[in-house]
Design a protein around this motif. Structure first.
Motif, PDB file in Angstrom:
ATOM      1  N   PRO A  19       0.826  -1.246   0.012  1.00 55.34           N
ATOM      2  CA  PRO A  19       0.055  -0.096   0.002  1.00 55.34           C
ATOM      3  C   PRO A  19       0.957   1.248  -0.130  1.00 55.34           C
ATOM      4  CG  PRO A  19       0.045  -0.891   2.055  1.00 55.34           C
ATOM      5  CD  PRO A  19       0.725  -1.890   1.399  1.00 55.34           C
ATOM      6  N   LEU A  20       0.244   2.509  -0.466  1.00 59.20           N
ATOM      7  CA  LEU A  20       1.151   3.681  -0.516  1.00 59.20           C
ATOM      8  C   LEU A  20       1.920   3.976   0.775  1.00 59.20           C
ATOM      9  CD1 LEU A  20       1.453   5.364  -2.964  1.00 59.20           C
ATOM     10  CD2 LEU A  20      -0.623   6.678  -2.223  1.00 59.20           C
ATOM     11  N   CYS A  21       1.360   3.859   1.845  1.00 59.31           N
ATOM     12  CA  CYS A  21       2.073   4.090   3.129  1.00 59.31           C
ATOM     13  C   CYS A  21       3.486   2.978   3.322  1.00 59.31           C
ATOM     14  CB  CYS A  21       1.243   3.563   4.546  1.00 59.31           C
ATOM     15  SG  CYS A  21       0.545   1.979   4.655  1.00 59.31           S
ATOM     16  N   CYS A 102      -4.422   0.591   9.888  1.00 59.90           N
ATOM     17  CA  CYS A 102      -4.462   1.889   9.399  1.00 59.90           C
ATOM     18  C   CYS A 102      -5.186   2.865  10.291  1.00 59.90           C
ATOM     19  CB  CYS A 102      -5.908   1.845   8.136  1.00 59.90           C
ATOM     20  SG  CYS A 102      -5.321   0.666   7.011  1.00 59.90           S
ATOM     21  N   ILE A 105      -2.346   4.285  12.061  1.00 63.33           N
ATOM     22  CA  ILE A 105      -1.254   5.200  11.307  1.00 63.33           C
ATOM     23  C   ILE A 105      -1.907   6.488  11.016  1.00 63.33           C
ATOM     24  CG2 ILE A 105      -0.295   5.135   9.140  1.00 63.33           C
ATOM     25  CD1 ILE A 105       0.007   1.875   9.378  1.00 63.33           C
ATOM     26  N   ILE A 106      -3.257   6.446  10.622  1.00 62.73           N
ATOM     27  CA  ILE A 106      -4.018   7.480  10.292  1.00 62.73           C
ATOM     28  C   ILE A 106      -4.043   8.497  11.450  1.00 62.73           C
ATOM     29  CG2 ILE A 106      -5.990   8.608   9.684  1.00 62.73           C
ATOM     30  CD1 ILE A 106      -6.541   6.176   7.913  1.00 62.73           C
ATOM     31  N   CYS A 118       0.131   7.719   7.020  1.00 71.37           N
ATOM     32  CA  CYS A 118      -0.743   7.279   5.881  1.00 71.37           C
ATOM     33  C   CYS A 118      -0.773   8.459   4.853  1.00 71.37           C
ATOM     34  CB  CYS A 118      -2.277   7.044   6.492  1.00 71.37           C
ATOM     35  SG  CYS A 118      -3.424   7.048   4.858  1.00 71.37           S
ATOM     36  N   PRO A 119      -0.189   8.162   3.733  1.00 71.98           N
ATOM     37  CA  PRO A 119      -0.230   9.257   2.524  1.00 71.98           C
ATOM     38  C   PRO A 119      -1.477  10.163   2.282  1.00 71.98           C
ATOM     39  CG  PRO A 119       1.113   7.544   1.944  1.00 71.98           C
ATOM     40  CD  PRO A 119       0.339   6.939   3.150  1.00 71.98           C
ATOM     41  N   PHE A 120      -2.722   9.111   2.416  1.00 73.42           N
ATOM     42  CA  PHE A 120      -3.627   9.669   2.033  1.00 73.42           C
ATOM     43  C   PHE A 120      -4.235  10.881   3.067  1.00 73.42           C
ATOM     44  CE2 PHE A 120      -3.863   5.891   0.023  1.00 73.42           C
ATOM     45  CZ  PHE A 120      -4.047   6.271  -1.237  1.00 73.42           C
ATOM     46  N   TYR A 154     -10.072   8.735   4.371  1.00 75.45           N
ATOM     47  CA  TYR A 154      -8.938   8.087   3.892  1.00 75.45           C
ATOM     48  C   TYR A 154      -8.550   6.501   3.427  1.00 75.45           C
ATOM     49  CZ  TYR A 154      -7.793  12.391   6.530  1.00 75.45           C
ATOM     50  OH  TYR A 154      -8.133  13.709   6.666  1.00 75.45           O
ATOM     51  N   GLN A 155      -9.319   5.619   4.047  1.00 74.75           N
ATOM     52  CA  GLN A 155      -9.419   4.397   3.946  1.00 74.75           C
ATOM     53  C   GLN A 155      -9.973   3.937   2.673  1.00 74.75           C
ATOM     54  OE1 GLN A 155      -9.724   3.992   8.358  1.00 74.75           O
ATOM     55  NE2 GLN A 155      -9.398   1.845   7.728  1.00 74.75           N
ATOM     56  N   CYS A 158      -7.699   4.694  -0.225  1.00 74.11           N
ATOM     57  CA  CYS A 158      -6.827   3.745  -0.137  1.00 74.11           C
ATOM     58  C   CYS A 158      -7.514   2.720  -1.335  1.00 74.11           C
ATOM     59  CB  CYS A 158      -6.561   3.351   1.092  1.00 74.11           C
ATOM     60  SG  CYS A 158      -4.949   2.182   0.998  1.00 74.11           S
ATOM     61  N   VAL A 175     -10.328  -1.414   3.254  1.00 75.12           N
ATOM     62  CA  VAL A 175      -9.158  -1.531   3.819  1.00 75.12           C
ATOM     63  C   VAL A 175      -8.732  -1.272   5.404  1.00 75.12           C
ATOM     64  CG1 VAL A 175      -6.512  -0.531   3.318  1.00 75.12           C
ATOM     65  CG2 VAL A 175      -8.172  -0.670   1.452  1.00 75.12           C
ATOM     66  N   PRO A 178      -2.646  -2.357   6.521  1.00 75.90           N
ATOM     67  CA  PRO A 178      -1.551  -2.548   5.350  1.00 75.90           C
ATOM     68  C   PRO A 178      -1.247  -3.902   5.307  1.00 75.90           C
ATOM     69  CG  PRO A 178      -0.940  -0.559   7.015  1.00 75.90           C
ATOM     70  CD  PRO A 178      -2.008  -1.634   7.634  1.00 75.90           C
TER      71      PRO A 178
HETATM   72 FE1  SF4 Z   1      -1.719   2.509   4.395  1.00 72.80          FE
HETATM   73 FE2  SF4 Z   1      -3.826   2.037   5.409  1.00 72.80          FE
HETATM   74 FE3  SF4 Z   1      -3.291   4.498   4.516  1.00 72.80          FE
HETATM   75 FE4  SF4 Z   1      -3.875   2.787   2.914  1.00 72.80          FE
HETATM   76  S1  SF4 Z   1      -5.533   3.696   4.340  1.00 72.80           S
HETATM   77  S2  SF4 Z   1      -2.170   4.023   2.872  1.00 72.80           S
HETATM   78  S3  SF4 Z   1      -3.085   0.872   3.826  1.00 72.80           S
HETATM   79  S4  SF4 Z   1      -2.436   3.478   6.408  1.00 72.80           S
END
Ligand code: SF4
Length: 190
Positions: A19-21, A102, A105-106, A118-120, A154-155, A158, A175, A178
């Protein structure tokens, strides 16, 4: 079993399923030969969660970090080895650390100069658009994803990213992790 061991080479070979992260952290390590503490934890625990054993994880970090000027094996051992072993419960309290979801991380905070998160959620719009373009997501997909990001979904953003990069295959149930994303991607492309 032995066949389940994920090697450094297998990671490299399957990086298209990150995934992008994870991709952001992985690319950062390869390019900069360094990653700050929270990024090392986020990526290191992802590796652990997909089945990378401690020896392989150590090989990954050592190979890349010692490419940086001033970091030889000795310095690597002193500065980084404890933390890597700690992630695998081999030092300190011997706790069993699990890879981040996620949600975790978010919700994390990311300071300037750090690459975890999380890049999003944490990338600025310009760099996120670059990442989407690099993944060959067409303009309609980029528009849809950016709208979801603006609404803080965000999810779901993703998940759309997964669908655009996997020929419309999807992640069952959305999602949430990750490691789940990576597993579903490997299934979708096999
Ligand atoms: Fe990673 Fe989850 Fe963000 Fe997707 S939504 S980039 S899997 S942290």
């Amino acid at each position: 079993t032995v066949t389940d061991v994920v090697t450094v080479e297998k990671l490299e070979h399957t990086q298209g399923s990150f995934p992008l992260c994870v991709k952001s952290l992985y690319d950062h390590v390869k390019k900069e030969h360094h990653l700050r503490h929270h990024g090392r934890l986020q990526l290191g625990l992802f590796f652990k969660g997909v089945g990378v054993p401690l020896e392989e994880a150590t090989r990954f970090w050592r190979t890349h970090f010692t490419k940086k000027q001033g970091v030889d094996d000795n310095r690597f051992d002193k500065q980084y080895l404890y933390n890597i072993r700690h992630m695998y419960g081999q030092e300190g309290k011997r706790a069993n650390y699990t890879p981040y979801s996620c949600m975790k991380i978010i919700m994390t905070s990311v300071s300037p100069g750090e690459s975890h998160g999380c890049p999003f959620r944490h990338s600025d719009g310009v760099s996120l658009r670059v990442k989407l373009a690099e993944a060959n997501i067409p303009a309609t997909g980029v528009k849809e994803i950016m709208e979801l990001v603006e609404k803080h979904h965000y999810q779901i953003a993703c998940q759309r990213y997964f669908e655009w990069t996997h020929n419309k295959a999807t992640v069952e149930g959305g999602v949430n992790h990750p490691n789940q994303y990576y597993g579903d991607s490997l299934k979708a492309i096999s």
